[in-house]
Design a protein around this motif. Structure first.
Motif: not given
Length: 441
Positions: A131-137, A169-177
Motif C-alpha cells: 500500500v503506497f502512501i505519499n508521505a509528503f502530500r 496475507y501481509s500488508f506493507a504500508l509504504i510511505f514514499t517521498q
C-alpha cells in the motif's frame, strides 16, 4: 548452478495499491537496483532478485536509463505491467539457494478500483499487498488526505476477506517521498496521526501489516544521475520472508472458495462463483466495503463475537425505550457488522428499510446482506422493489440478473443484462455488462 527446479519453487503475487504519481514504478525500479546484487543484513546469508524474463529486465533497465539520461523521474505508468522475479540466497557456506518466485503487478492508480475486472482478478490472485502512501502530500495536501480515505476503504475491503487461520496475507504500508521531509521523529509522529484510521481498520480484522518509510531521491555521481534508494529492498525481503516462513501457498481466491468456512467474516453462497461475483464489479470485494461503511461512520472496533458487547447492550437498552430511534438502529446495525454478526445486522437493517422505504441505498444494502446470508429469494425481492422504484438502477439490474442466471433462468437474466447495458453510466460499464452476460461461469 543448482539442480532445484523453478517449478518446485513457491510462486507469490504481490498486489500494489496507490494513486497515480505515488511512486510505485520508481519504488520497483529502486528496489530492483538495490536487490539485483546480493543484499545482506548479516554475515550469514545474502539475498538478491533476478528477472525471470528478459523483457522485464529490459523494462527496468530502461527506467534506470531514463533517469540517468534525463535526471528526472520517468513519466507515470500508462498500462498494467507484471514483472516476474526469482529470489536467491547465498548461504553461509557459499551455496546459492533459490528461495521463491514472485510476481509484482505495476498498476496505474486509476486502474486500482473494484469496478475494474483486471484489478479484481489481481486482488484474487494476490498473496500480499503493498500500500503506497505519499508521505509528503499526506502532511501538506488536504486534498490528498481526502483521497487517502479511498485507499483506507480499499485496504479494509481486502483485509476483511482475509482469514488469518487460512492464509498469511501481509500488508506493507509504504510511505514514499520521505526524502522530501525534514523534521525527523516529529514528522513521523504527524504521519502516524494521519495513519490512525488505516491502522484501526487493519487491526479491526486482525490484519498482519508493517510500515516502511522510503525515499528514492535522484543523485548525481560522476556526472551521471541515478536513484539512491533508501529503505526499499527491506519491503520485498520482509514480504518474501513472511510468506516463505509461513509456508503460505494460498492466494486470496483460494482462501475464499465456498468450501472453506470463514466464520465471523463472510458467508458466501455455496452456489455462487466468487470470481463471477467480483467480475460483476459489484461482488464480494466492493460489497464488503459497501456493507461495512454503509452505515455512515468508519469506526471499526476490535472484532469479537461476545454477546455481552457493551456497545450492543447500550444500543439495545436505548431501543427498548424508543424502538424507532433511527440513529441508534444505524449504530446497532453498524456494530453487528463490525462483529461479523450478519443475521443480527440483517434484522436491524430490515427495520431501517421499514423506516426509510424511499431510500434505495438502505434497500440495496439489505439485498446484499441477504445474499451474504444465503437468502437469494429475499435478495431478489428487494432488487425487484428497487427496480420498481427506479427502472434504471444499474446495480440492482446486474445483481438481479446474476441471481436469475444462478437459478438457471437464463432468459430472464439476459433480459436484465440488456436493460443494465442500456442504462450503464459509462461505455466501460456497458462493455463489462456484455462480458458478464457472455461469461457463464
Amino acid at each position: 548452478m543448482t539442480s532445484f527446479s523453478r517449478k518446485e519453487l513457491p510462486i507469490y503475487s504481490l498486489l500494489s495499491l496507490g494513486q497515480r504519481g505515488v511512486g510505485k514504478t520508481v519504488f520497483l525500479a529502486g528496489s530492483y537496483a538495490s536487490l539485483k546484487t546480493p543484499h545482506s543484513k548479516n554475515e550469514s546469508s545474502s539475498f538478491w532478485i533476478e528477472c525471470l524474463e528478459q523483457k522485464d529486465q529490459t523494462s527496468l533497465e530502461a527506467i534506470l536509463g531514463y533517469i540517468a539520461q534525463h535526471g528526472n523521474y520517468p513519466p507515470p505508468t500508462m498500462k498494467i505491467t507484471d514483472f516476474d522475479f526469482i529470489v536467491k540466497q547465498k548461504t553461509r557456506l557459499g551455496a546459492v539457494k533459490p528461495v521463491c518466485q514472485f510476481r509484482w503487478w505495476d498498476i496505474p492508480g486509476e486502474y486500482t478500483t473494484f469496478d475494474n475486472p483486471d484489478f479484481q482478478q489481481m486482488v484474487l490472485e494476490s498473496h500480499s499487498c503493498c500500500v503506497f502512501i505519499n508521505a509528503f502530500r499526506l502532511l501538506h495536501d488536504p486534498s490528498y488526505r481526502e483521497e487517502f480515505q479511498g485507499i483506507i476503504k480499499q485496504v479494509f475491503a481486502i483485509a476483511s476477506l482475509v482469514n488469518p487461520a487460512e492464509i498469511q496475507y501481509s500488508f506493507a504500508l509504504i510511505f514514499t517521498q520521505c526524502d522530501r521531509l525534514d523534521g525527523g521523529p516529529i514528522l513521523r509522529l504527524q504521519i502516524e496521526q494521519y495513519l490512525q484510521p488505516l491502522n484501526k481498520v487493519l487491526e479491526s480484522v486482525q490484519a498482519h501489516y508493517k510500515q516502511f518509510y522510503s525515499g528514492i531521491p535522484i543523485v548525481s555521481e560522476q556526472g551521471m544521475a541515478q536513484l539512491q534508494p533508501n529503505n526499499t529492498s527491506e519491503v520485498f525481503l520482509w514480504l518474501v520472508t513472511e510468506l516463505v516462513e509461513s509456508k503460505a501457498n494460498k492466494s486470496l481466491e483460494q482462501a475464499l472458495k465456498p468450501d472453506i468456512k470463514t466464520p465471523q467474516r463472510l458467508s458466501s453462497s455455496a452456489n455462487r462463483s466468487i470470481v463471477t461475483v467480483i467480475a460483476a464489479s459489484l461482488g464480494l470485494l466492493a460489497l464488503t466495503t459497501g456493507l461495512l461503511f454503509a452505515f455512515g461512520v468508519l469506526t471499526p472496533a476490535e472484532q469479537q463475537s461476545q454477546v455481552s458487547d457493551p456497545d450492543i447492550k447500550r444500543y439495545v437498552e436505548a431501543l427498548n425505550k424508543n424502538p424507532d430511534d433511527f440513529d441508534t438502529l444505524v449504530a446497532l446495525g453498524n456494530r453487528y457488522l463490525q462483529l461479523g454478526e450478519l443475521q443480527q445486522a440483517t434484522t436491524i437493517l430490515e427495520k431501517i428499510v421499514q423506516q426509510k422505504p424511499q431510500e434505495l441505498n438502505w434497500k440495496f444494502n439489505l439485498a446484499q446482506l441477504y445474499e451474504l446470508t444465503e437468502n437469494n429469494p429475499k435478495a431478489e425481492g428487494i432488487y425487484d422493489k428497487i427496480i420498481a422504484q427506479d427502472q434504471k438502477n444499474f446495480k440492482a439490474l446486474v445483481n438481479k440478473a446474476l441471481l436469475r442466471r444462478e437459478a438457471g433462468d437464463h432468459q430472464t437474466a439476459q433480459q436484465l443484462f440488456k436493460q443494465a447495458e442500456k442504462v450503464a453510466p459509462s461505455e466501460d460499464l456497458k462493455q463489462k455488462v456484455q462480458d458478464i452476460s457472455i461469461n457463464r461461469q
